[in-house]
Scaffold this active site. Structure first.
Site, mmCIF file in Angstrom:
data_model
loop_
_atom_site.group_PDB
_atom_site.id
_atom_site.type_symbol
_atom_site.label_atom_id
_atom_site.label_comp_id
_atom_site.label_asym_id
_atom_site.label_seq_id
_atom_site.Cartn_x
_atom_site.Cartn_y
_atom_site.Cartn_z
ATOM 1 N N ARG A 80 0.842 -1.208 0.000
ATOM 2 C CA ARG A 80 0.000 0.000 0.000
ATOM 3 C C ARG A 80 0.872 1.250 0.000
ATOM 4 O O ARG A 80 1.414 1.641 1.055
ATOM 5 C CB ARG A 80 -0.906 -0.017 1.221
ATOM 6 C CG ARG A 80 -1.823 1.175 1.395
ATOM 7 C CD ARG A 80 -2.888 1.258 0.345
ATOM 8 N NE ARG A 80 -3.850 0.167 0.488
ATOM 9 C CZ ARG A 80 -4.757 -0.079 -0.456
ATOM 10 N NH1 ARG A 80 -4.800 0.633 -1.583
ATOM 11 N NH2 ARG A 80 -5.605 -1.085 -0.300
ATOM 12 N N ARG A 106 0.944 -6.620 -9.637
ATOM 13 C CA ARG A 106 1.396 -6.001 -8.385
ATOM 14 C C ARG A 106 1.634 -7.006 -7.268
ATOM 15 O O ARG A 106 2.158 -6.638 -6.203
ATOM 16 C CB ARG A 106 0.425 -4.912 -7.924
ATOM 17 C CG ARG A 106 -0.970 -5.373 -7.619
ATOM 18 C CD ARG A 106 -1.830 -4.230 -7.134
ATOM 19 N NE ARG A 106 -3.207 -4.643 -6.849
ATOM 20 C CZ ARG A 106 -4.054 -3.934 -6.118
ATOM 21 N NH1 ARG A 106 -3.680 -2.788 -5.569
ATOM 22 N NH2 ARG A 106 -5.293 -4.369 -5.930
ATOM 23 N N HIS A 176 0.185 3.487 -10.391
ATOM 24 C CA HIS A 176 -0.824 3.937 -9.427
ATOM 25 C C HIS A 176 -0.148 4.719 -8.289
ATOM 26 O O HIS A 176 -0.213 4.353 -7.124
ATOM 27 C CB HIS A 176 -1.525 2.688 -8.890
ATOM 28 C CG HIS A 176 -2.759 2.901 -8.067
ATOM 29 N ND1 HIS A 176 -2.779 3.680 -6.932
ATOM 30 C CD2 HIS A 176 -4.008 2.408 -8.214
ATOM 31 C CE1 HIS A 176 -3.987 3.626 -6.413
ATOM 32 N NE2 HIS A 176 -4.759 2.883 -7.167
ATOM 33 N N ASP A 220 -12.706 9.636 -6.139
ATOM 34 C CA ASP A 220 -12.248 8.526 -6.971
ATOM 35 C C ASP A 220 -12.731 8.829 -8.386
ATOM 36 O O ASP A 220 -13.878 8.546 -8.731
ATOM 37 C CB ASP A 220 -12.830 7.206 -6.454
ATOM 38 C CG ASP A 220 -12.162 5.984 -7.073
ATOM 39 O OD1 ASP A 220 -12.466 4.866 -6.625
ATOM 40 O OD2 ASP A 220 -11.349 6.175 -7.991
ATOM 41 N N GLU A 279 -2.680 9.141 -10.739
ATOM 42 C CA GLU A 279 -2.204 7.935 -11.397
ATOM 43 C C GLU A 279 -2.110 8.099 -12.911
ATOM 44 O O GLU A 279 -2.981 8.747 -13.516
ATOM 45 C CB GLU A 279 -3.158 6.794 -11.041
ATOM 46 C CG GLU A 279 -3.375 6.644 -9.524
ATOM 47 C CD GLU A 279 -4.618 5.860 -9.171
ATOM 48 O OE1 GLU A 279 -5.246 6.165 -8.124
ATOM 49 O OE2 GLU A 279 -4.996 4.964 -9.959
HETATM 50 O O1 TA6 Z 1 -7.126 4.001 -8.454
HETATM 51 C C1 TA6 Z 1 -8.204 4.226 -7.643
HETATM 52 C C2 TA6 Z 1 -8.783 2.881 -7.226
HETATM 53 O O2 TA6 Z 1 -9.182 2.162 -8.336
HETATM 54 C C3 TA6 Z 1 -9.910 3.092 -6.209
HETATM 55 O O3 TA6 Z 1 -11.150 2.721 -6.729
HETATM 56 C C4 TA6 Z 1 -9.482 2.285 -4.994
HETATM 57 O O4 TA6 Z 1 -10.032 1.058 -4.982
HETATM 58 C C5 TA6 Z 1 -7.971 2.241 -5.179
HETATM 59 O O5 TA6 Z 1 -7.767 2.111 -6.551
HETATM 60 C C6 TA6 Z 1 -7.217 1.218 -4.377
HETATM 61 O O6 TA6 Z 1 -7.447 -0.054 -4.825
HETATM 62 P P1 TA6 Z 1 -6.812 -1.297 -4.022
HETATM 63 O O7 TA6 Z 1 -7.221 -2.506 -4.815
HETATM 64 O O8 TA6 Z 1 -5.328 -1.093 -3.989
HETATM 65 O O9 TA6 Z 1 -7.390 -1.249 -2.629
#
Ligand code: TA6
Length: 310
Positions: A80, A106, A176, A220, A279
């Protein structure tokens, strides 16, 4: 090679790809193998788990990327923070909700293919994954995916997708990036003015960005047909984080805010105040069709500017 520590692997990696004290492979949390890059211009850390840039700091500056203090460092789990590599799809799988969000890259075990010191003193590192029995079950295509990062006082990250199959494939993805900020109310993001976007917090409604983006609730958004540089103006530090890109017409801005932050185990409850994701993406109408042998490069270039510059 597994991404968790095995001394012989580390010795082999340092012998084959190490560059003095400027690029060394070390043991990280949970035994994950990390590439530590340090040169006169800046420093960065890259995990082989996920081909994941974890940190970047130009010499003399605060860290540019944010990493959660609660992040998992666990085989099969995403880290994260930093720059997760989303591939070969962005967000939920288009037709199969059982497949992992943001694809499999990932959480994959990446290997090192190249390293070099460039004339300007920056260090370049290239990692890759390729199709396997495991990936074919999730995505029935032969491929080679490379993550190439060059570190100086600028972080240049390329995600290079090559179709090594004898049939076409369609892929989406993202760098991301999670950015480190002084405080969420002290920032605004420019470069998306007048762009249309899909608001995922408002049932996917299509809207148009009016002025700079400021964040004061869960955000988002998938911005469409974007080419311009995005700039995070942070009056708290103070600085500007400039994100340029190539090979991408989509930009996503994300902050989970209070409830989503509290709901995520790998995210501290108050950490939404200190991060924002901007991103570099291929998604929606901007997914990439690759004919056999074709390659696509998604690139982000991250650099700092002082608030008084420009
Ligand atoms: O990039 C934004 C997003 O798609 C959000 O919708 C949120 O879910 C975020 O990514 C994080 O996703 P993750 O799967 O890492 O919890």
């Amino acid at each position: 090679m597994s991404n968790t520590l095995n001394n012989t692997d580390l010795i082999k990696l340092n012998r084959e790809f190490g560059i003095g004290d400027q690029l060394t492979f070390t043991e990280g949390p949970a035994g994950f193998i990390l590439a530590e890059i340090k040169n006169p211009h800046g420093e960065a850390t890259v995990a082989l788990h996920g081909g994941h840039v974890l940190s970047f700091r130009p010499r003399g500056h605060e860290p540019v990327l944010w990493l959660s203090r609660n992040s998992h460092f666990q085989t099969g789990r995403a880290i994260r923070g930093g720059i997760p590599v989303c591939w070969p799809w962005f967000a939920d799988h288009p037709t199969d909700a059982d497949k992992p969000a943001h694809g499999f890259a990932r959480t994959a075990d990446w290997a090192v293919s190249e390293s070099e010191k460039l004339e300007d003193g920056s260090i370049r590192l290239r990692l890759f994954i390729a199709d396997s029995e495991k990936t074919m079950k999730l995505w029935p295509h032969r491929f080679r995916l490379e993550m190439d990062c060059t570190v100086s006082d600028v972080l240049r990250t390329k995600l290079i997708s090559t179709n090594t199959d004898n049939k076409p494939s369609v892929c989406g993805g993202a760098l991301h990036s999670y950015f480190n900020i002084s405080f969420i109310s002290a920032i605004r993001i420019t470069g998306l003015e007048d762009c249309s976007y899909i608001d995922k917090v408002d049932q996917g409604r299509r809207k148009v960005q009016n002025g700079a983006v400021s964040i004061n609730s869960e955000t988002d958004r998938i911005y469409l047909d974007t080419k311009a540089d995005c700039i995070i103006e942070d009056s708290g530090l103070p600085r500007r984080i400039c994100i340029s890109k190539n090979g991408s017409l989509t930009t996503v801005v994300w902050n989970p805010w209070v409830d989503k932050a509290a709901a995520m185990k790998d995210f501290g409850n108050d950490e939404y105040k200190r991060m924002v994701c901007v991103e570099t993406v291929n998604a929606d109408t901007d997914v990439i069709e690759l004919a056999p042998g074709d390659t696509h490069t998604l690139e982000s270039i991250i650099r700092l500017e002082s608030l008084t510059e420009g």
